[in-house]
Design a protein around this motif. Structure first.
Motif, PDB file in Angstrom:
ATOM      1  N   ALA A   1       6.929  27.690 -52.451  1.00  0.00           N
ATOM      2  CA  ALA A   1       6.195  27.180 -51.285  1.00  0.00           C
ATOM      3  C   ALA A   1       4.966  28.038 -51.058  1.00  0.00           C
ATOM      4  N   SER A   2       3.938  27.425 -50.517  1.00  0.00           N
ATOM      5  CA  SER A   2       2.700  28.149 -50.225  1.00  0.00           C
ATOM      6  C   SER A   2       2.784  28.771 -48.843  1.00  0.00           C
ATOM      7  N   ILE A   3       1.897  29.737 -48.602  1.00  0.00           N
ATOM      8  CA  ILE A   3       1.763  30.365 -47.290  1.00  0.00           C
ATOM      9  C   ILE A   3       0.347  30.072 -46.811  1.00  0.00           C
ATOM     10  N   THR A   4       0.223  29.084 -45.940  1.00  0.00           N
ATOM     11  CA  THR A   4      -1.092  28.648 -45.459  1.00  0.00           C
ATOM     12  C   THR A   4      -1.069  28.531 -43.946  1.00  0.00           C
ATOM     13  N   VAL A   5      -2.009  29.187 -43.288  1.00  0.00           N
ATOM     14  CA  VAL A   5      -2.104  29.153 -41.832  1.00  0.00           C
ATOM     15  C   VAL A   5      -3.536  28.838 -41.439  1.00  0.00           C
ATOM     16  N   ASN A   6      -3.701  27.842 -40.567  1.00  0.00           N
ATOM     17  CA  ASN A   6      -5.033  27.444 -40.092  1.00  0.00           C
ATOM     18  C   ASN A   6      -6.005  27.181 -41.230  1.00  0.00           C
ATOM     19  N   GLY A   7      -5.505  26.553 -42.282  1.00  0.00           N
ATOM     20  CA  GLY A   7      -6.350  26.184 -43.406  1.00  0.00           C
ATOM     21  C   GLY A   7      -6.629  27.298 -44.397  1.00  0.00           C
ATOM     22  N   LYS A   8      -6.141  28.511 -44.140  1.00  0.00           N
ATOM     23  CA  LYS A   8      -6.357  29.631 -45.063  1.00  0.00           C
ATOM     24  C   LYS A   8      -5.076  29.925 -45.825  1.00  0.00           C
TER      25      LYS A   8
ATOM     26  N   LYS B   1       4.616  16.011 -49.101  1.00  0.00           N
ATOM     27  CA  LYS B   1       5.618  15.335 -48.271  1.00  0.00           C
ATOM     28  C   LYS B   1       6.796  16.259 -47.966  1.00  0.00           C
ATOM     29  N   ASN B   2       7.209  17.044 -48.969  1.00  0.00           N
ATOM     30  CA  ASN B   2       8.423  17.851 -48.836  1.00  0.00           C
ATOM     31  C   ASN B   2       8.181  19.257 -48.289  1.00  0.00           C
ATOM     32  N   GLY B   3       6.999  19.811 -48.567  1.00  0.00           N
ATOM     33  CA  GLY B   3       6.710  21.172 -48.127  1.00  0.00           C
ATOM     34  C   GLY B   3       7.112  22.246 -49.119  1.00  0.00           C
TER      35      GLY B   3
END
Length: 253
Positions: free
Chosen positions: A208-215, A189-191
């Protein structure tokens, strides 16, 4: 006039030209098209393709007889990006995050059921942390680890929880599945995620995570001694972390 030195193993250069061509197109390619684009004879291109297929760098569709990049080379490419390029790409954003917060900034990548530190930017303030580049920490009790898990499906997290005991590292470590899943829903919810003295006593982290296009490419966090934490400072760190996350993910496309 000095004679130009010829490279050793010219077949590797030819193989590289094939791999470059296959990586430039989204569709499988025929032998004739590959030979044409790489300026190789069909017989030479086929010999190289057969070898690349043998080691998994190329895959061949037996029905259409067309070729595309194989899983092995994609695996190595992703590993290289995670370990090297993501570190270099994220560095200026992480440095800005440290300047904004003046606290220790870490970056890590997922390695099976752990986070491996690949970057540590030391705090400008007096602090003593046991973290170091190359150290592995559990996913379930770290801000970086929890943020990466939050990007996964409930089913994937269930598998993780079924295969890993939530060992109590400190008095604040979450050790029940119900409590952990509640935490995951908050992170989604928060990111961002908190490590409220869950891995190391007296240390508070925002990650925080680093996720782009599911990767997923890893995660990062800011670590602060608990005695320096105030509500106002937490709010500032959260804003800085989310801005850093947006910047890195924007660079990744």
């Amino acid at each position: 006039m000095q004679e130009k030195k010829q490279p050793y193993g010219t077949v590797l250069i030819k193989a590289d030209s094939i791999l470059k061509y296959l990586s430039s197109t989204d569709k499988p390619q025929s032998l004739q098209q590959i030979a044409k684009e790489t300026e190789l004879t069909s017989s030479t291109a086929l010999k190289i393709l057969d070898t690349l297929q043998l080691i998994g760098y190329v895959q061949k569709d037996e029905e259409t007889k067309k070729f595309r990049l194989g899983r092995s080379i994609i695996k190595y490419a992703n590993k290289a990006l995670n370990q090297t390029e993501i570190k270099d790409l994220a560095q200026p954003f992480l440095e800005k995050l440290r300047e904004q917060t003046t606290e220790t900034v870490h970056m890590g990548i997922l390695d099976q059921s752990s986070i491996i530190y690949i970057t540590k930017l030391e705090s400008f303030n007096p602090v003593s942390l046991y973290s170091r580049v190359g150290k592995a920490i559990p996913l379930y009790c770290s801000a970086m680890g929890k943020s990466i898990l939050a990007d996964q499906t409930d089913e994937q997290i269930e598998v993780y929880l079924n295969n890993h005991t939530l060992v109590k590292k400190t008095e604040n470590t979450i050790t029940t599945k119900e409590g952990f899943m509640k935490e995951i829903h908050e992170i989604r919810k928060n990111g961002y995620a908190f490590d409220n003295e869950e891995h190391e006593a007296d240390i508070f982290c925002v990650g925080a995570s680093i996720t782009v296009n599911g990767k997923n490419y890893g995660a990062f966090s800011v670590s602060v001694p608990k005695y320096r934490i105030t509500d106002e400072f937490i709010t500032q760190i959260i804003e800085n972390v989310l801005a850093c996350k947006r910047g890195i993910e924007s660079e990744l496309g």
